[in-house]
Design a protein around this motif. Structure first.
Motif, PDB file in Angstrom:
ATOM      1  N   MET A  46       0.655  -1.142   0.030  1.00  0.00           N
ATOM      2  CA  MET A  46       0.032   0.198  -0.108  1.00  0.00           C
ATOM      3  C   MET A  46       0.936   1.237   0.042  1.00  0.00           C
ATOM      4  O   MET A  46       0.335   2.443   0.115  1.00  0.00           O
ATOM      5  N   HIS A  47       2.228   1.117   0.009  1.00  0.00           N
ATOM      6  CA  HIS A  47       2.931   2.308  -0.005  1.00  0.00           C
ATOM      7  C   HIS A  47       4.430   1.948  -0.816  1.00  0.00           C
ATOM      8  O   HIS A  47       5.368   1.552  -0.160  1.00  0.00           O
ATOM      9  N   THR A  48       4.511   2.300  -2.038  1.00  0.00           N
ATOM     10  CA  THR A  48       5.554   2.507  -2.908  1.00  0.00           C
ATOM     11  C   THR A  48       5.696   3.372  -3.809  1.00  0.00           C
ATOM     12  O   THR A  48       4.610   3.766  -4.585  1.00  0.00           O
ATOM     13  N   HIS A  49       6.926   3.979  -4.033  1.00  0.00           N
ATOM     14  CA  HIS A  49       7.427   5.022  -5.070  1.00  0.00           C
ATOM     15  C   HIS A  49       7.785   4.500  -6.361  1.00  0.00           C
ATOM     16  O   HIS A  49       7.986   5.470  -7.308  1.00  0.00           O
ATOM     17  N   GLY A  50       8.272   3.277  -6.353  1.00  0.00           N
ATOM     18  CA  GLY A  50       8.782   2.754  -7.693  1.00  0.00           C
ATOM     19  C   GLY A  50       9.843   1.530  -7.385  1.00  0.00           C
ATOM     20  O   GLY A  50       9.757   0.924  -6.329  1.00  0.00           O
ATOM     21  N   GLY A  51      10.433   1.126  -8.488  1.00  0.00           N
ATOM     22  CA  GLY A  51      11.303   0.242  -8.423  1.00  0.00           C
ATOM     23  C   GLY A  51      11.874  -0.411  -9.464  1.00  0.00           C
ATOM     24  O   GLY A  51      11.384   0.166 -10.850  1.00  0.00           O
ATOM     25  N   GLY A  52      12.842  -1.039  -9.936  1.00  0.00           N
ATOM     26  CA  GLY A  52      13.481  -1.521 -11.009  1.00  0.00           C
ATOM     27  C   GLY A  52      14.086  -0.617 -12.118  1.00  0.00           C
ATOM     28  O   GLY A  52      14.090  -0.536 -13.222  1.00  0.00           O
ATOM     29  N   GLY A  53      14.395   0.702 -11.413  1.00  0.00           N
ATOM     30  CA  GLY A  53      14.660   2.005 -12.009  1.00  0.00           C
ATOM     31  C   GLY A  53      13.776   2.842 -12.755  1.00  0.00           C
ATOM     32  O   GLY A  53      13.708   3.695 -13.399  1.00  0.00           O
ATOM     33  N   HIS A  54      12.255   2.532 -12.214  1.00  0.00           N
ATOM     34  CA  HIS A  54      11.341   3.148 -12.705  1.00  0.00           C
ATOM     35  C   HIS A  54      10.641   3.816 -11.391  1.00  0.00           C
ATOM     36  O   HIS A  54      10.412   3.300 -10.254  1.00  0.00           O
ATOM     37  N   THR A  55      10.002   4.955 -11.768  1.00  0.00           N
ATOM     38  CA  THR A  55       9.358   5.613 -10.629  1.00  0.00           C
ATOM     39  C   THR A  55       7.687   5.987 -10.819  1.00  0.00           C
ATOM     40  O   THR A  55       7.230   6.164 -11.869  1.00  0.00           O
ATOM     41  N   ALA A  68       5.404  -1.179 -11.546  1.00  0.00           N
ATOM     42  CA  ALA A  68       4.548  -2.219 -11.298  1.00  0.00           C
ATOM     43  C   ALA A  68       5.081  -3.635 -11.505  1.00  0.00           C
ATOM     44  O   ALA A  68       4.798  -4.535 -10.796  1.00  0.00           O
ATOM     45  N   ALA A  69       5.273  -3.555 -12.841  1.00  0.00           N
ATOM     46  CA  ALA A  69       5.794  -4.820 -13.340  1.00  0.00           C
ATOM     47  C   ALA A  69       7.177  -5.537 -12.355  1.00  0.00           C
ATOM     48  O   ALA A  69       7.215  -6.865 -12.214  1.00  0.00           O
ATOM     49  N   PHE A  70       7.980  -4.658 -12.131  1.00  0.00           N
ATOM     50  CA  PHE A  70       9.236  -4.905 -11.369  1.00  0.00           C
ATOM     51  C   PHE A  70       8.544  -5.601 -10.117  1.00  0.00           C
ATOM     52  O   PHE A  70       9.171  -6.743  -9.545  1.00  0.00           O
ATOM     53  N   HIS A  71       7.754  -4.947  -9.215  1.00  0.00           N
ATOM     54  CA  HIS A  71       7.223  -5.615  -8.091  1.00  0.00           C
ATOM     55  C   HIS A  71       6.607  -6.656  -8.136  1.00  0.00           C
ATOM     56  O   HIS A  71       6.416  -7.519  -7.318  1.00  0.00           O
ATOM     57  N   LEU A  72       5.739  -6.971  -9.206  1.00  0.00           N
ATOM     58  CA  LEU A  72       5.012  -7.953  -9.534  1.00  0.00           C
ATOM     59  C   LEU A  72       6.071  -9.317  -9.722  1.00  0.00           C
ATOM     60  O   LEU A  72       5.731 -10.307  -9.128  1.00  0.00           O
ATOM     61  N   GLY A 264      16.206  -2.950  -6.515  1.00  0.00           N
ATOM     62  CA  GLY A 264      16.420  -3.841  -7.698  1.00  0.00           C
ATOM     63  C   GLY A 264      17.383  -3.443  -8.379  1.00  0.00           C
ATOM     64  O   GLY A 264      17.995  -3.935  -9.345  1.00  0.00           O
ATOM     65  N   MET A 265      18.145  -2.137  -8.109  1.00  0.00           N
ATOM     66  CA  MET A 265      19.092  -1.668  -8.994  1.00  0.00           C
ATOM     67  C   MET A 265      20.357  -1.433  -8.008  1.00  0.00           C
ATOM     68  O   MET A 265      20.560  -1.354  -7.003  1.00  0.00           O
ATOM     69  N   PRO A 266      21.645  -1.159  -8.881  1.00  0.00           N
ATOM     70  CA  PRO A 266      23.239  -1.215  -8.399  1.00  0.00           C
ATOM     71  C   PRO A 266      22.861   0.155  -7.514  1.00  0.00           C
ATOM     72  O   PRO A 266      22.279   1.134  -7.428  1.00  0.00           O
ATOM     73  N   ASP A 267      23.922   0.233  -6.632  1.00  0.00           N
ATOM     74  CA  ASP A 267      24.576   1.383  -5.882  1.00  0.00           C
ATOM     75  C   ASP A 267      24.553   2.664  -6.929  1.00  0.00           C
ATOM     76  O   ASP A 267      25.098   2.263  -7.811  1.00  0.00           O
ATOM     77  N   GLY A 268      24.300   3.632  -6.247  1.00  0.00           N
ATOM     78  CA  GLY A 268      24.705   4.945  -7.121  1.00  0.00           C
ATOM     79  C   GLY A 268      23.698   6.067  -6.894  1.00  0.00           C
ATOM     80  O   GLY A 268      22.962   6.183  -5.816  1.00  0.00           O
ATOM     81  N   GLU A 269      23.560   6.911  -7.796  1.00  0.00           N
ATOM     82  CA  GLU A 269      22.661   8.444  -7.439  1.00  0.00           C
ATOM     83  C   GLU A 269      21.556   8.139  -8.250  1.00  0.00           C
ATOM     84  O   GLU A 269      21.275   7.785  -9.182  1.00  0.00           O
ATOM     85  N   TYR A 270      20.404   8.585  -7.469  1.00  0.00           N
ATOM     86  CA  TYR A 270      18.879   8.427  -7.943  1.00  0.00           C
ATOM     87  C   TYR A 270      18.264   9.779  -7.633  1.00  0.00           C
ATOM     88  O   TYR A 270      18.975  10.808  -7.110  1.00  0.00           O
ATOM     89  N   GLU A 271      17.110   9.815  -7.980  1.00  0.00           N
ATOM     90  CA  GLU A 271      16.138  11.293  -7.732  1.00  0.00           C
ATOM     91  C   GLU A 271      15.021  10.638  -7.057  1.00  0.00           C
ATOM     92  O   GLU A 271      14.473   9.605  -7.367  1.00  0.00           O
ATOM     93  N   LEU A 272      14.627  11.647  -5.983  1.00  0.00           N
ATOM     94  CA  LEU A 272      13.175  11.331  -5.585  1.00  0.00           C
ATOM     95  C   LEU A 272      12.656  12.858  -5.143  1.00  0.00           C
ATOM     96  O   LEU A 272      13.065  13.620  -4.534  1.00  0.00           O
ATOM     97  N   GLY A 273      11.574  13.053  -5.910  1.00  0.00           N
ATOM     98  CA  GLY A 273      10.887  14.255  -5.457  1.00  0.00           C
ATOM     99  C   GLY A 273      11.713  15.750  -5.866  1.00  0.00           C
ATOM    100  O   GLY A 273      11.607  16.528  -5.449  1.00  0.00           O
ATOM    101  N   GLY A 274      12.381  15.403  -6.994  1.00  0.00           N
ATOM    102  CA  GLY A 274      13.296  16.559  -7.371  1.00  0.00           C
ATOM    103  C   GLY A 274      14.609  16.630  -6.466  1.00  0.00           C
ATOM    104  O   GLY A 274      15.409  17.594  -6.477  1.00  0.00           O
ATOM    105  N   GLN A 275      14.848  15.730  -5.661  1.00  0.00           N
ATOM    106  CA  GLN A 275      16.005  15.664  -4.897  1.00  0.00           C
ATOM    107  C   GLN A 275      17.163  14.626  -5.250  1.00  0.00           C
ATOM    108  O   GLN A 275      16.601  13.352  -5.347  1.00  0.00           O
ATOM    109  N   ALA A 276      18.422  14.802  -4.926  1.00  0.00           N
ATOM    110  CA  ALA A 276      19.333  13.889  -5.328  1.00  0.00           C
ATOM    111  C   ALA A 276      19.348  12.569  -4.109  1.00  0.00           C
ATOM    112  O   ALA A 276      19.273  13.154  -3.029  1.00  0.00           O
TER     113      ALA A 276
END
Length: 364
Positions: A46-55, A68-72, A264-276
């Motif tokens: 009931m609470h997820t913002h994304g996964g598998g490199g997708h948001t 959604a397909a990643f979490h499935l 499900g992705m490697p360590d590194g830099e990502y983005e969430l809500g316009g923040q690094a």
């Protein structure tokens, strides 16, 4: 079609089978030889913002479909697409983009985590977008969604919060309390107004103190509230997870991932809500201040963590499927292995790794 194994039902574990006809469970039977495989209901996140490199947070429908397909693939057959605090225009556009995915069944609904949250307890929410609850905004968004908006998280101490909670409930939308610096009394007022979920309890909240219990004790102690818990060993110590689950019981605790695109992705830099966000060794943290920024969790890993923490298998499965389904109004459709419900199930190995996933009677 029969699926055999150690079947986890709402009342216990049986050596048996689940019989499926079309997209529906028709029988849960006993009497097959014992197997090392577990058969559990499809997970409900009931609470997820994304996964598998997708948001989900940008409102892009194609990206949402891939998340959604990643979490499935990890056993989550039902999920809400959670946005983060953002301008009204993004909330509007995301709602319009995701409503067809809800109608199609790719998503079970939309969850607005913000922007009506506490500045002091915003965590990884972008403080630039936080504001007081707006009944006018919510009215317009709920109408636009046409039933797609299923949950909204609000800090109950903000001006207008109680009116917003009442409005949501009147439209059949789940009101959740979270990212809050509320007192115990302010939290109880939010519950009295109709809030029925605590958003990732302990995280993004005023910490409990024996002379000022704050929102944590109010939510854990409220019989009408389902408490979200993030079982990744990072957001909560295993002892805290086990303690909270014992206090609430499995019918009031819901395991969630709070996953971001980095799951499900490697360590590194990502983005969430316009923040690094920087991800290292499973932990996602804001680059600017090190605040925990969602998770890299999947529900199968969360189930393993809860069992490792001492939660009984039957209880952990209730917390990963049955309770969250009820919390978001889907108890008559998904969340358990029982006749008449959708044929959503996961076959797990003896050590709780995903072997296969069935959604609506079809194997993934």
């Amino acid at each position: 079609m029969r699926v055999e194994g150690r079947v986890v039902t709402p009342t216990g574990v049986v050596d048996g089978y689940v019989e499926v006809a079309g997209d529906t469970i028709v029988t849960v039977g006993t009497g097959t030889p014992a197997s090392g495989r577990w058969v559990v209901p499809g997970f409900v996140d009931m609470h997820t913002h994304g996964g598998g490199g997708h948001t989900f947070t940008t409102g892009d429908a194609a990206d949402a479909r891939e998340a959604a397909a990643f979490h499935l693939r990890h056993g989550t057959t039902t999920l809400l697409a959670s946005l983060v605090s953002s301008p009204y225009e993004l909330m509007r556009d995301a709602t319009a983009a995701f409503a067809p995915l809800v109608a199609e069944g790719v998503l079970a609904g939309i969850h607005y985590e913000g922007p009506y949250l506490s500045q002091l307890r915003c965590g990884a929410q972008n403080p630039a977008y936080l504001r007081d609850p707006s009944v006018e905004e919510l009215e317009a968004l709920v109408e636009l969604g046409g039933g797609a908006v299923r949950m909204v998280t609000i800090a109950p101490e903000r001006p207008g919060a109680l009116e917003a909670v009442k409005l949501l409930v009147s439209h059949g939308v789940v009101a959740a309390l979270g990212h809050t610096d509320a007192t115990y009394e302010q939290t109880l007022a939010g519950i009295e107004a109709g809030a029925t979920v605590g958003t990732h309890v302990f995280n993004g909240m005023r910490p409990p103190h024996h002379r000022e219990p704050g929102p944590v004790f109010a939510l854990l102690g409220a019989d009408s509230v389902v408490c979200e818990l993030i079982p990744d060993g990072i957001h909560l110590h295993d002892g805290t997870l086990a303690f909270a689950a014992q206090v609430t019981g499995p019918d009031r605790a819901a395991l969630i991932t709070d996953a971001m695109a980095a799951a499900g992705m490697p360590d590194g830099e990502y983005e969430l809500g316009g923040q690094a966000v920087v991800v290292a060794d499973r932990a996602a943290r804001l680059a600017r201040d090190g605040a925990i920024a969602g998770s890299t969790l999947t529900m199968d890993a969360g189930l393993r963590q809860a069992v490792h923490a001492g939660v009984a298998m039957v209880d952990a499965v209730r917390m990963a499927a049955t309770t969250p389904a009820r919390a978001i109004g889907l108890a008559g459709e998904v969340g358990a292995l029982a006749p008449g419900l959708h044929a959503n199930l996961v076959v797990l190995t003896e050590d709780l790794r995903v072997e296969s996933v069935m959604r609506a009677g079809s194997w993934l």
